[in-house]
Enzyme design. Structure first.
Site, PDB file in Angstrom:
ATOM      1  N   VAL A  10       3.874 -40.603 -39.346  1.00  0.00           N
ATOM      2  CA  VAL A  10       3.285 -41.517 -40.334  1.00  0.00           C
ATOM      3  C   VAL A  10       4.154 -41.581 -41.601  1.00  0.00           C
ATOM      4  CG1 VAL A  10       1.289 -41.912 -41.827  1.00  0.00           C
ATOM      5  CG2 VAL A  10       0.949 -41.201 -39.461  1.00  0.00           C
ATOM      6  N   ARG A  85     -11.346 -36.344 -36.794  1.00  0.00           N
ATOM      7  CA  ARG A  85     -10.546 -36.072 -37.989  1.00  0.00           C
ATOM      8  C   ARG A  85     -11.028 -34.789 -38.675  1.00  0.00           C
ATOM      9  NH1 ARG A  85     -11.369 -41.653 -37.503  1.00  0.00           N
ATOM     10  NH2 ARG A  85      -9.467 -42.918 -37.525  1.00  0.00           N
ATOM     11  N   ASP A 145      -8.979 -49.196 -41.598  1.00  0.00           N
ATOM     12  CA  ASP A 145     -10.181 -49.596 -40.851  1.00  0.00           C
ATOM     13  C   ASP A 145     -10.419 -51.102 -41.012  1.00  0.00           C
ATOM     14  OD1 ASP A 145     -10.652 -46.867 -40.309  1.00  0.00           O
ATOM     15  OD2 ASP A 145     -11.778 -46.634 -42.179  1.00  0.00           O
ATOM     16  N   ARG A 148      -8.094 -53.129 -38.900  1.00  0.00           N
ATOM     17  CA  ARG A 148      -8.534 -53.083 -37.490  1.00  0.00           C
ATOM     18  C   ARG A 148      -9.753 -53.988 -37.276  1.00  0.00           C
ATOM     19  NH1 ARG A 148      -7.430 -46.549 -37.365  1.00  0.00           N
ATOM     20  NH2 ARG A 148      -5.376 -46.667 -36.401  1.00  0.00           N
ATOM     21  N   HIS A 172     -13.693 -42.489 -43.729  1.00  0.00           N
ATOM     22  CA  HIS A 172     -12.670 -42.918 -42.767  1.00  0.00           C
ATOM     23  C   HIS A 172     -12.865 -42.040 -41.537  1.00  0.00           C
ATOM     24  CE1 HIS A 172      -9.008 -44.169 -40.894  1.00  0.00           C
ATOM     25  NE2 HIS A 172      -8.449 -42.979 -40.996  1.00  0.00           N
TER      26      HIS A 172
HETATM   27  P1  NAI Z   1       3.225 -35.291 -37.714  1.00  0.00           P
HETATM   28  O1  NAI Z   1       2.883 -34.000 -37.029  1.00  0.00           O
HETATM   29  O2  NAI Z   1       4.105 -36.270 -37.002  1.00  0.00           O
HETATM   30  O3  NAI Z   1       3.902 -34.985 -39.127  1.00  0.00           O
HETATM   31  C1  NAI Z   1       3.392 -34.079 -40.047  1.00  0.00           C
HETATM   32  C2  NAI Z   1       4.565 -33.543 -40.840  1.00  0.00           C
HETATM   33  O4  NAI Z   1       4.063 -32.725 -41.908  1.00  0.00           O
HETATM   34  C3  NAI Z   1       5.512 -32.635 -40.015  1.00  0.00           C
HETATM   35  O5  NAI Z   1       6.838 -33.164 -40.071  1.00  0.00           O
HETATM   36  C4  NAI Z   1       5.422 -31.272 -40.701  1.00  0.00           C
HETATM   37  O6  NAI Z   1       6.638 -30.551 -40.693  1.00  0.00           O
HETATM   38  C5  NAI Z   1       5.025 -31.678 -42.128  1.00  0.00           C
HETATM   39  N1  NAI Z   1       4.421 -30.610 -42.918  1.00  0.00           N
HETATM   40  C6  NAI Z   1       3.507 -29.683 -42.539  1.00  0.00           C
HETATM   41  N2  NAI Z   1       3.215 -28.876 -43.577  1.00  0.00           N
HETATM   42  C7  NAI Z   1       3.949 -29.302 -44.634  1.00  0.00           C
HETATM   43  C8  NAI Z   1       4.053 -28.905 -45.998  1.00  0.00           C
HETATM   44  N3  NAI Z   1       3.338 -27.876 -46.480  1.00  0.00           N
HETATM   45  N4  NAI Z   1       4.888 -29.568 -46.809  1.00  0.00           N
HETATM   46  C9  NAI Z   1       5.614 -30.634 -46.327  1.00  0.00           C
HETATM   47  N5  NAI Z   1       5.553 -31.072 -45.051  1.00  0.00           N
HETATM   48  C10 NAI Z   1       4.723 -30.415 -44.219  1.00  0.00           C
HETATM   49  O7  NAI Z   1       1.833 -35.973 -38.082  1.00  0.00           O
HETATM   50  P2  NAI Z   1       1.563 -37.528 -38.391  1.00  0.00           P
HETATM   51  O8  NAI Z   1       1.230 -38.219 -37.132  1.00  0.00           O
HETATM   52  O9  NAI Z   1       2.651 -38.032 -39.253  1.00  0.00           O
HETATM   53  O10 NAI Z   1       0.189 -37.422 -39.235  1.00  0.00           O
HETATM   54  C11 NAI Z   1       0.198 -36.827 -40.512  1.00  0.00           C
HETATM   55  C12 NAI Z   1      -1.225 -36.753 -41.090  1.00  0.00           C
HETATM   56  O11 NAI Z   1      -1.674 -38.088 -41.362  1.00  0.00           O
HETATM   57  C13 NAI Z   1      -2.262 -36.150 -40.125  1.00  0.00           C
HETATM   58  O12 NAI Z   1      -3.171 -35.345 -40.837  1.00  0.00           O
HETATM   59  C14 NAI Z   1      -2.961 -37.387 -39.571  1.00  0.00           C
HETATM   60  O13 NAI Z   1      -4.261 -37.098 -39.089  1.00  0.00           O
HETATM   61  C15 NAI Z   1      -2.972 -38.261 -40.797  1.00  0.00           C
HETATM   62  N6  NAI Z   1      -3.201 -39.683 -40.552  1.00  0.00           N
HETATM   63  C16 NAI Z   1      -4.019 -40.318 -41.445  1.00  0.00           C
HETATM   64  C17 NAI Z   1      -4.289 -41.659 -41.305  1.00  0.00           C
HETATM   65  C18 NAI Z   1      -5.198 -42.332 -42.280  1.00  0.00           C
HETATM   66  O14 NAI Z   1      -5.600 -43.463 -42.045  1.00  0.00           O
HETATM   67  N7  NAI Z   1      -5.548 -41.693 -43.397  1.00  0.00           N
HETATM   68  C19 NAI Z   1      -3.718 -42.437 -40.186  1.00  0.00           C
HETATM   69  C20 NAI Z   1      -2.850 -41.674 -39.337  1.00  0.00           C
HETATM   70  C21 NAI Z   1      -2.609 -40.336 -39.526  1.00  0.00           C
END
Ligand code: NAI
Length: 304
Positions: A10, A85, A145, A148, A172
């Site tokens: 993301v 979530r 949301d 979508r 959300h």
């Molecule tokens: P991902 O696993 O691809 O990336 C997460 C990244 O965070 C990793 O590269 C990891 O190394 C890094 N990370 C972990 N701890 C860290 C720290 N203390 N400092 C800096 N970097 C750190 O996950 P993705 O798919 O990118 O999702 C990220 C978050 O966004 C998840 O919690 C997901 O549920 C959320 N999300 C929220 C949405 C929304 O609508 N609010 C939509 C999609 C995802």
């Protein structure tokens, strides 16, 4: 300058959107240095084709966020198929607490957009940890949301997605509240165009949208990144866009001590104004359930 914390799926996709739309230079921070550097290099190499002159720097050094106008937090674990979530809450709370300390240290004058899930809880946690002004901190969730919801309305009616207008408020998550009474197609109320059962089908599809993508490919990225860019654009350009974001309420909608999605004016100073709208009895009931779900989760947050 915009800082994106978390160079995962993301965060990287969002950083790329910001560069493509020429909104700002970007600092991309991740505890995994190679991931941050690699993503940044890959994006820079796209710049001649996409004709952006902005720069992106990948780093694990949090001090690089100094002087950011906007910090976007996407760091944390993501849902796996079958997870809600809320299941991510205590793992991500630990990450948000540690990142909050760095934000206070290096970017206390910035606006703060939280993306990490469960986003309403993480926004409230980050607000409590940073003590930022409530209008400077907000979560991205309901705008996604809403995108979508609009897409499903357009598909059902076989009309352009551009002509659909809608709002989703509340949590959300499974307790989100798509506001049927405020949905329209070029000003024509949705209730004039679709039956109650068609609308109910669209609402269910909206609630399940994220899970359906995760079931198929394991994650969501493009739609969340576009939603992040939409919010970033409103702030950087000061366009005062009206959209639903998670915000820490201080009595609005009769609520406080939580962050929840409601319509706001988003502009240069962050949340310029919270818009209070009248809800139908049905939407009010659903919004109350959203409040209860979020407050129950906040109460269950471990102090890890
Ligand atoms: P991902 O696993 O691809 O990336 C997460 C990244 O965070 C990793 O590269 C990891 O190394 C890094 N990370 C972990 N701890 C860290 C720290 N203390 N400092 C800096 N970097 C750190 O996950 P993705 O798919 O990118 O999702 C990220 C978050 O966004 C998840 O919690 C997901 O549920 C959320 N999300 C929220 C949405 C929304 O609508 N609010 C939509 C999609 C995802």
């Amino acid at each position: 300058m915009i800082t994106v914390i978390g160079a995962g799926r993301v965060g990287s996709a969002a950083a790329f959107e910001i560069l493509r739309y020429k909104l700002s230079d970007v600092v991309l921070i991740d505890t995994n240095l190679n991931q941050a550097k690699g993503e940044a290099l890959d994006m820079m190499q796209a710049s001649p084709a996409l004709e952006f002159d902005g720069t992106i720097e990948g780093t694990n050094d949090f001090s690089q966020m100094q002087d950011s106008e906007l910090v976007i937090v996407t760091a944390g674990v993501a849902r796996k198929p079958g997870m809600s979530r809320i299941d991510l809450m205590n793992t991500n709370a630990k990450i948000i607490r540690s990142i909050s300390k760095n934000i206070v240290k290096y970017a206390s004058d910035s606006k703060l957009m939280i993306v990490t899930n469960p986003v309403d809880i993480m926004t409230y946690l980050c607000y409590s940890e940073t003590n930022f002004a409530p209008n400077h901190i907000f979560g991205m969730g309901n705008i996604l949301d809403t995108m979508r919801f609009r897409s499903h309305i357009a598909s059902e009616l076989n009309v352009s997605r551009e002509d659909t207008r809608a709002l989703v408020i509340g949590e959300h998550g499974d307790f989100m509240v798509p506001l049927v009474e405020y949905a329209s197609v070029s000003g024509i109320p949705l209730t004039n165009l679709l039956t109650t059962s068609q609308i109910e089908k669209i609402i269910q599809k909206t609630i399940n949208s994220g899970s359906n993508v995760i079931k198929l490919k394991g994650n969501t990225a493009f739609a969340p990144a576009s939603a992040i860019a939409l919010m970033a654009n409103a702030i950087i350009t000061g366009r005062n866009r009206v959209m639903s974001v998670s915000t820490c309420l201080k009595g609005q909608y009769g609520q406080s001590n939580l962050s929840i999605g409601v319509p706001v004016v988003l502009g240069k100073t962050g949340i310029e104004k919270i818009i209070e709208i009248k809800l139908s009895d049905n939407s009010q009931e659903k919004f109350n359930a959203s409040v209860t779900a979020i407050k129950t989760a906040i109460a269950a947050l471990k102090n890890n």
